[in-house]
Design a protein around this motif. Sequence first.
Motif, PDB file in Angstrom:
ATOM      1  N   SER A 128     -19.414 -40.838   2.308  1.00 39.81           N
ATOM      2  CA  SER A 128     -20.615 -40.024   2.504  1.00 39.81           C
ATOM      3  C   SER A 128     -21.791 -40.593   1.721  1.00 39.81           C
ATOM      4  O   SER A 128     -21.626 -41.247   0.694  1.00 39.81           O
ATOM      5  CB  SER A 128     -20.340 -38.586   2.052  1.00 39.81           C
ATOM      6  N   SER A 129     -22.948 -40.320   2.256  1.00 32.61           N
ATOM      7  CA  SER A 129     -24.182 -40.706   1.583  1.00 32.61           C
ATOM      8  C   SER A 129     -25.208 -39.611   1.840  1.00 32.61           C
ATOM      9  O   SER A 129     -25.388 -39.181   2.990  1.00 32.61           O
ATOM     10  CB  SER A 129     -24.674 -42.053   2.115  1.00 32.61           C
ATOM     11  N   PRO A 130     -25.865 -39.129   0.788  1.00 25.66           N
ATOM     12  CA  PRO A 130     -26.841 -38.042   0.992  1.00 25.66           C
ATOM     13  C   PRO A 130     -28.076 -38.534   1.749  1.00 25.66           C
ATOM     14  O   PRO A 130     -28.489 -39.687   1.618  1.00 25.66           O
ATOM     15  CB  PRO A 130     -27.179 -37.611  -0.433  1.00 25.66           C
ATOM     16  N   LEU A 131     -28.646 -37.657   2.551  1.00 29.06           N
ATOM     17  CA  LEU A 131     -29.905 -37.934   3.248  1.00 29.06           C
ATOM     18  C   LEU A 131     -31.024 -37.267   2.446  1.00 29.06           C
ATOM     19  O   LEU A 131     -31.064 -36.029   2.319  1.00 29.06           O
ATOM     20  CB  LEU A 131     -29.845 -37.398   4.678  1.00 29.06           C
ATOM     21  N   ILE A 132     -31.884 -38.096   1.886  1.00 32.26           N
ATOM     22  CA  ILE A 132     -32.896 -37.625   0.939  1.00 32.26           C
ATOM     23  C   ILE A 132     -34.256 -37.562   1.634  1.00 32.26           C
ATOM     24  O   ILE A 132     -34.663 -38.502   2.333  1.00 32.26           O
ATOM     25  CB  ILE A 132     -32.963 -38.536  -0.291  1.00 32.26           C
ATOM     26  N   ASP A 167     -39.515 -35.454  -0.532  1.00 31.67           N
ATOM     27  CA  ASP A 167     -39.690 -34.748  -1.806  1.00 31.67           C
ATOM     28  C   ASP A 167     -38.418 -34.804  -2.639  1.00 31.67           C
ATOM     29  O   ASP A 167     -38.189 -33.974  -3.525  1.00 31.67           O
ATOM     30  CB  ASP A 167     -40.078 -33.284  -1.542  1.00 31.67           C
ATOM     31  N   HIS A 168     -37.536 -35.787  -2.289  1.00 29.24           N
ATOM     32  CA  HIS A 168     -36.294 -36.001  -3.031  1.00 29.24           C
ATOM     33  C   HIS A 168     -35.324 -34.825  -2.914  1.00 29.24           C
ATOM     34  O   HIS A 168     -34.432 -34.674  -3.744  1.00 29.24           O
ATOM     35  CB  HIS A 168     -36.572 -36.272  -4.519  1.00 29.24           C
ATOM     36  N   GLU A 169     -35.506 -34.013  -1.876  1.00 30.02           N
ATOM     37  CA  GLU A 169     -34.542 -32.938  -1.652  1.00 30.02           C
ATOM     38  C   GLU A 169     -33.457 -33.451  -0.695  1.00 30.02           C
ATOM     39  O   GLU A 169     -33.693 -34.347   0.096  1.00 30.02           O
ATOM     40  CB  GLU A 169     -35.237 -31.690  -1.079  1.00 30.02           C
ATOM     41  N   THR A 170     -32.283 -32.896  -0.794  1.00 27.69           N
ATOM     42  CA  THR A 170     -31.156 -33.288   0.068  1.00 27.69           C
ATOM     43  C   THR A 170     -31.285 -32.570   1.408  1.00 27.69           C
ATOM     44  O   THR A 170     -31.211 -31.330   1.486  1.00 27.69           O
ATOM     45  CB  THR A 170     -29.808 -32.934  -0.579  1.00 27.69           C
ATOM     46  N   LEU A 171     -31.514 -33.355   2.487  1.00 22.04           N
ATOM     47  CA  LEU A 171     -31.664 -32.774   3.827  1.00 22.04           C
ATOM     48  C   LEU A 171     -30.320 -32.640   4.533  1.00 22.04           C
ATOM     49  O   LEU A 171     -30.182 -31.848   5.465  1.00 22.04           O
ATOM     50  CB  LEU A 171     -32.592 -33.666   4.667  1.00 22.04           C
ATOM     51  N   GLY A 172     -29.353 -33.416   4.123  1.00 18.65           N
ATOM     52  CA  GLY A 172     -28.041 -33.396   4.775  1.00 18.65           C
ATOM     53  C   GLY A 172     -27.189 -34.527   4.220  1.00 18.65           C
ATOM     54  O   GLY A 172     -27.482 -35.096   3.161  1.00 18.65           O
ATOM     55  N   HIS A 173     -26.164 -34.855   4.978  1.00 22.06           N
ATOM     56  CA  HIS A 173     -25.240 -35.891   4.522  1.00 22.06           C
ATOM     57  C   HIS A 173     -24.854 -36.775   5.699  1.00 22.06           C
ATOM     58  O   HIS A 173     -24.658 -36.285   6.818  1.00 22.06           O
ATOM     59  CB  HIS A 173     -23.985 -35.276   3.908  1.00 22.06           C
ATOM     60  N   GLN A 214     -22.688 -42.158  -3.660  1.00 24.67           N
ATOM     61  CA  GLN A 214     -21.822 -42.099  -2.485  1.00 24.67           C
ATOM     62  C   GLN A 214     -20.456 -41.559  -2.879  1.00 24.67           C
ATOM     63  O   GLN A 214     -20.021 -41.698  -4.014  1.00 24.67           O
ATOM     64  CB  GLN A 214     -21.658 -43.484  -1.851  1.00 24.67           C
ATOM     65  N   LEU A 215     -19.793 -40.937  -1.920  1.00 20.44           N
ATOM     66  CA  LEU A 215     -18.469 -40.347  -2.147  1.00 20.44           C
ATOM     67  C   LEU A 215     -17.528 -40.863  -1.072  1.00 20.44           C
ATOM     68  O   LEU A 215     -17.872 -40.869   0.112  1.00 20.44           O
ATOM     69  CB  LEU A 215     -18.561 -38.815  -2.095  1.00 20.44           C
ATOM     70  N   SER A 216     -16.343 -41.307  -1.471  1.00 16.57           N
ATOM     71  CA  SER A 216     -15.367 -41.826  -0.507  1.00 16.57           C
ATOM     72  C   SER A 216     -14.031 -41.136  -0.737  1.00 16.57           C
ATOM     73  O   SER A 216     -13.580 -41.005  -1.880  1.00 16.57           O
ATOM     74  CB  SER A 216     -15.208 -43.345  -0.654  1.00 16.57           C
ATOM     75  N   SER A 217     -13.399 -40.666   0.346  1.00 15.63           N
ATOM     76  CA  SER A 217     -12.100 -39.989   0.252  1.00 15.63           C
ATOM     77  C   SER A 217     -11.417 -40.056   1.604  1.00 15.63           C
ATOM     78  O   SER A 217     -12.027 -40.417   2.615  1.00 15.63           O
ATOM     79  CB  SER A 217     -12.290 -38.529  -0.179  1.00 15.63           C
ATOM     80  N   GLN A 218     -10.136 -39.740   1.601  1.00 18.68           N
ATOM     81  CA  GLN A 218      -9.349 -39.742   2.840  1.00 18.68           C
ATOM     82  C   GLN A 218      -8.928 -38.321   3.176  1.00 18.68           C
ATOM     83  O   GLN A 218      -8.534 -37.543   2.290  1.00 18.68           O
ATOM     84  CB  GLN A 218      -8.110 -40.644   2.708  1.00 18.68           C
TER      85      GLN A 218
END
Length: 723
Positions: free
Chosen positions: A100-104, A107-113, A79-83
């Motif tokens: 943010s958190s990736p949407l996996i 097949d373990h590919e990143t579909l979005g965030h 996860q990534l956190s920022s202002q």
Amino acid sequence: MSADNRLTLCVATSFEDFSGAVVALATDGSILFANKTAAELFEIKREVLTQQRLADLFLNPDQASTLMESLSSVHTEKQLSSQHVLRRSNETAIMVEVTSSPLIGEDHETLGHLLFLKDVTEQSALEALVSHAADTLEDALESINEGFALYDKDDKLVVCNNNYKEIYAHSAPAIIPGNSFEDIIRFGLDKGQYNTEGKTDDDWLAERVKRHQLADASIVEQNLADGRWLQIAERRTRSGGIAGIRTDITELKNAQAANKRSIESLETLANSLSSSIVEADLDGICCFVNDVAANWIATTREELIGHRMRDRLPEPERIVASTQFKRAREGERTKEEISTLFPDGVRRDVLLEYIPKRDENGDVIGVITFGIDITDRKNKERTLAELYSITSSRDLGHAEKVRKIVELGCSHFSLPVGTIWNAQNSECVVCHVVENGATTEKLHIGELTDIYSSYILKSGSCIAIDDSASDHEMFAHAVGVPAIETVVGAPIIVDGKNFGNITFFGTERRDRVFSQTDREIIRQIADWIGNEIARQQDHDALIAAQVRLEQIASTDDLTKIFNRRAFFKLAARDIARFRRTGTTFSVLMIDVDHFKKINDNFGHAVGDAVLKKFADIIAPSLRAVDIFGRIGGEEFCVILHNTGVENALLVAERLREEIEVNCMVSPMQKPPTCSIGISEISATDVEFTSILQRADAALYQSKHTGRNKSTIHSGESERPITV
């Protein structure tokens, strides 16, 4: 179904009713989903929001690119956190914390965030304010000469200044916020910083910590191993912590030691001092008495030598003196304050100090007694304490405070008459006379005050005469003035100008001459009265200014009609009146049609001119009892007092027609039009917002059906009536 659609459906199922703002992004930065809270955060419709890209939400699009790069570069499950500074639909900036958190995919590919958004605008502003306050506190602490330290309720160091660290240089490595008081002291003990006076480190430490925890603001003296002396004063804070001041009193202690050595030459110095000095043997028989002591007892030095001086004192004080003498004879140096009427007829407050006199072997061979007349100091302390009590009281008005201050002056100076003279109006504004039989009846108070006031205005300073005041030059040309023995007074200055003076009179001679302390007291009384008069004048001016400020605070700067805050305040009043009396009213919600196009085509200056003329046309067309205010950019609202919805429609149409005909502003080719929504209060309305929402719904209907018309909201189950 496409992958994006499946992703959107999945996220919507999970986060549609989530209380926080949630946005789902595709890998290219386009917004696939936004829940209701996210739409409310950006003040935009969800269907519009989901057609935008992430960069559209940023005040600085470059930051959006940076964020997307960060999202693409992080570990799959991290996860990534920022202002970031984002913007609402109305272009106002907001500070948002983005997690943010990736949407996996399967097949373990990143579909979005998936972005979780939190509005931290107020929090950021508060943090900046706290940071500024902390910097200011640090600067203030460094500006004082003493060492200062603050410990929290758990006795851990919160903050200290550099002077504190310099005083305890050996302990400096341990003087770190978060360390406990005991740990810091123990560190200094280990470094040999303190003079433990023969005690073990543990015993000395336990005693020091116990004294520290007491924190009763009493003075504690501390001797360091290098010979320095510190004066420590610690007290509890309201939050349960302990604040302490450390003052280096080495020079003072050295002076005290030198003074102690000087006592050995008592006989040489005694008669040059103003204190009472008596030396007695172990049986209390006087061996030496100075002139001051003899005068207090109303006798001579020779008559006291060979006798017990304490036998000449009243019985209560004789018992006290005997007790203190015995303690001093046993080797203890003691002090005692007494207040009594001495044989010479004068009541004094005296500080008596009993000092054991020792021979070369250290054995006590007698007692030396110092008596210091502290009457002036005690009177000053009592008077100043009472003066503070009067001036700080919230139960007394300004006039009552002034009267009580004059009464206090009569008591302090032991004089029967106190007056305040207003030189500007040549009148006595306060006169206090102590009941004292026929004596005060013979005083010509008005004449005396006038004479003194004229003199004080010329001299510009205080005056204190304790004997034969009538012979003073100020009374040289007075006729029929009674014999005044005592007079004391000072000018009263208000805001740098001479207001007049305060004066105290008496026909009898005082048993004590006016001291420098008395002169300071009369000046302070005059200053406090001047302050009270000035505060009264300032209070009157403040009330007038407050009335003016309330008028300014309730007016819209551009249109000069009620602003939103004032309008809603008055609306709440009408709601309360309806609940109380049943008096109905209707609400007109008015919006200038195509106002954005006016600004875009002609500029904001023309837009402002339209709004001003719009208000100038409507305001005179309303009754005095009606309420007219600007509640938004181009949104206006009218409350029609005691008016049903049918009559409100007639008023709305009249206003709309006047705007359509008369609201011409150069360089526009034709006047703008307006749309109006109408609603009437009902028995179920508790807040004004419910009426306003119905009027706003009717306004929306007017705009939706072509603008330049009035619409009545007639109930949720019926369609609005449009004219």
